[in-house]
Design an enzyme around this catalytic site. Structure first.
Site, PDB file in Angstrom:
ATOM      1  N   LYS A   1       0.839  -1.208   0.000  1.00 39.30           N
ATOM      2  CA  LYS A   1       0.000   0.000   0.000  1.00 39.30           C
ATOM      3  C   LYS A   1       0.873   1.256   0.000  1.00 39.30           C
ATOM      4  CE  LYS A   1      -3.857  -2.301   2.272  1.00 39.30           C
ATOM      5  NZ  LYS A   1      -4.501  -2.679   3.539  1.00 39.30           N
TER       6      LYS A   1
ATOM      7  N   ASP B   1     -11.245   3.341   4.284  1.00 37.57           N
ATOM      8  CA  ASP B   1     -11.671   1.938   4.230  1.00 37.57           C
ATOM      9  C   ASP B   1     -13.195   1.822   4.165  1.00 37.57           C
ATOM     10  OD1 ASP B   1      -9.646   0.054   4.040  1.00 37.57           O
ATOM     11  OD2 ASP B   1      -9.143   0.165   6.177  1.00 37.57           O
TER      12      ASP B   1
ATOM     13  N   GLN C   1      -4.342  -1.118   9.783  1.00 41.74           N
ATOM     14  CA  GLN C   1      -4.256  -2.441   9.177  1.00 41.74           C
ATOM     15  C   GLN C   1      -4.823  -3.522  10.113  1.00 41.74           C
ATOM     16  OE1 GLN C   1      -3.139  -3.153   5.965  1.00 41.74           O
ATOM     17  NE2 GLN C   1      -3.849  -5.208   6.407  1.00 41.74           N
TER      18      GLN C   1
END
Ligand code: NAP
Length: 321
Positions: free
Chosen positions: A54, A124, A98
């Site tokens: 990422k 997200d 994460q």
């Protein structure tokens, strides 16, 4: 006839190519790049790989991407403090913590974190406000993986409206948002889970079958209506030789990779499904690359939104933030 392969790498590259000039334009207008703050707790090897990927993709796309690491022993309050710093930061438009979090943080740690991230920085799409907007089909920031599946279907020319879709898996981050996104595109959607009776028969009604359960090669031919589109979201690292040898023929590419690395990444869908499906997204090379492309796009969306929109007037607001 083997299924048509849906190329997630190519579609992800298309999306990156589309966002690149928009990122450059934002930089020029705002005098700074869109910023993404990632928090990684502990040293889970898979999470390390995802986060590295990422960060690299974000940097390659011209975003600012910062990583804050916390030790596996960090407390939930320390993690909440890290989130709060990013919530307050003017340089960061997107925040990503994460998963998975260390078990010691408690069973509701992920929810506490999703709740704590500012909804306008929630790239997200897991904050309850963004989930509510998704349910009402007016979300700006949508969960990356299911949004990637939709891009893969639409850009591969696979019709969704009027189809029967079955989603196996009902998690908050993949299965449920996936089902709503298909529903909003006028599929008739069934969500299955570990207590669904006659799962294979239900799945075999689908024109579009999405599996997001994390059980290697679980979805066999009996789950698939001939000609159906099968999207494999599952990711499992498989190091058991006997299973690899059962699934992949000697001399195949996957067996070669296994011999070289001692493990391979495998999805939920059994390789035999390729023989009955009409179209099929492989693991690796299917949904995974799209998840990251959508993350980049969400970060840009959040940056533009926080700056008050794409136009000049919006930038005045952004400059004042
Ligand atoms: P999760 O939170 O563990 O949820 C798994 C879901 O699968 C649950 O709803 C569970 O049902 C269901 N399930 C498990 N075993 C089943 C079975 N035997 N039959 C039917 N349903 C079953 O997982 P997740 O976070 O949604 O992730 C799912 C998979 O997608 C994982 O392999 C993950 O690594 C992968 N993933 C990939 C990406 C990507 O970028 N490609 C992104 C995110 C996740 P219950 O609710 O009844 O327990």
């Amino acid at each position: 006839m083997p299924a048509r392969l849906l190329d997630g790498v190519a579609v992800a590259n298309q999306i990156r190519a589309e966002v690149a000039p928009e990122i450059a334009a934002f930089r020029a207008r705002a005098g700074r790049p869109p910023g993404l703050g990632i928090v990684l707790v502990g040293d889970d090897p898979a999470s390390e790989i995802y986060v590295r990927s990422k960060l690299k993709s974000a940097a390659d796309a011209g975003l600012r991407a910062d990583l804050e690491r916390l030790p596996a022993t960090a407390t939930l309050s320390q993690l909440l403090e890290a989130v709060e710093r990013l919530n307050r930061s003017d340089a960061h438009d997107g925040i990503l913590v994460q998963s998975p979090l260390p078990g010691a943080m408690g069973p509701d740690a992920e929810r506490r974190i999703f709740d704590a991230i500012r909804p306008d920085k929630d790239v997200d799409g897991f904050h309850p406000i963004n989930v509510g907007r998704l349910v009402q089909n007016r979300a700006q920031l949508v969960p990356c993986t299911p949004a990637g599946v939709i891009e893969l279907l639409e850009r591969s020319g696979i019709a969704i409206a009027g189809t029967r879709a079955v989603v196996i898996g009902r998690s908050d981050i993949v299965g449920k948002p996936m089902a709503f996104m298909l529903l909003h595109r006028h599929a008739t959607v069934t969500i299955c889970h570990s207590r669904t009776p006659q799962l294979a028969a239900v799945a075999a009604e689908a024109d579009i079958l999405v599996s997001a359960i994390g059980r290697p090669a679980f979805v066999t031919q009996e789950f698939v209506k001939p000609g159906a589109t099968v999207i494999d979201v599952g990711i499992t690292s498989l190091s058991d030789r006997a299973t690899v040898e059962r699934l992949f023929a000697a001399g195949s590419k996957r067996r070669d990779t296994f011999e070289r690395r001692g493990a391979i990444t495998i999805g939920d869908v059994h390789p035999e499904v390729e023989q009955v499906a009409g179209a099929f997204s492989p693991v690796p090379g299917g949904v995974g690359p799209l998840t990251i492309a959508i993350l980049l796009r969400n970060t840009l969306t959040a940056a533009i939104d926080r700056a008050g929109g794409a136009g000049e007037a919006g930038l005045d607001v952004g400059d004042a933030l």
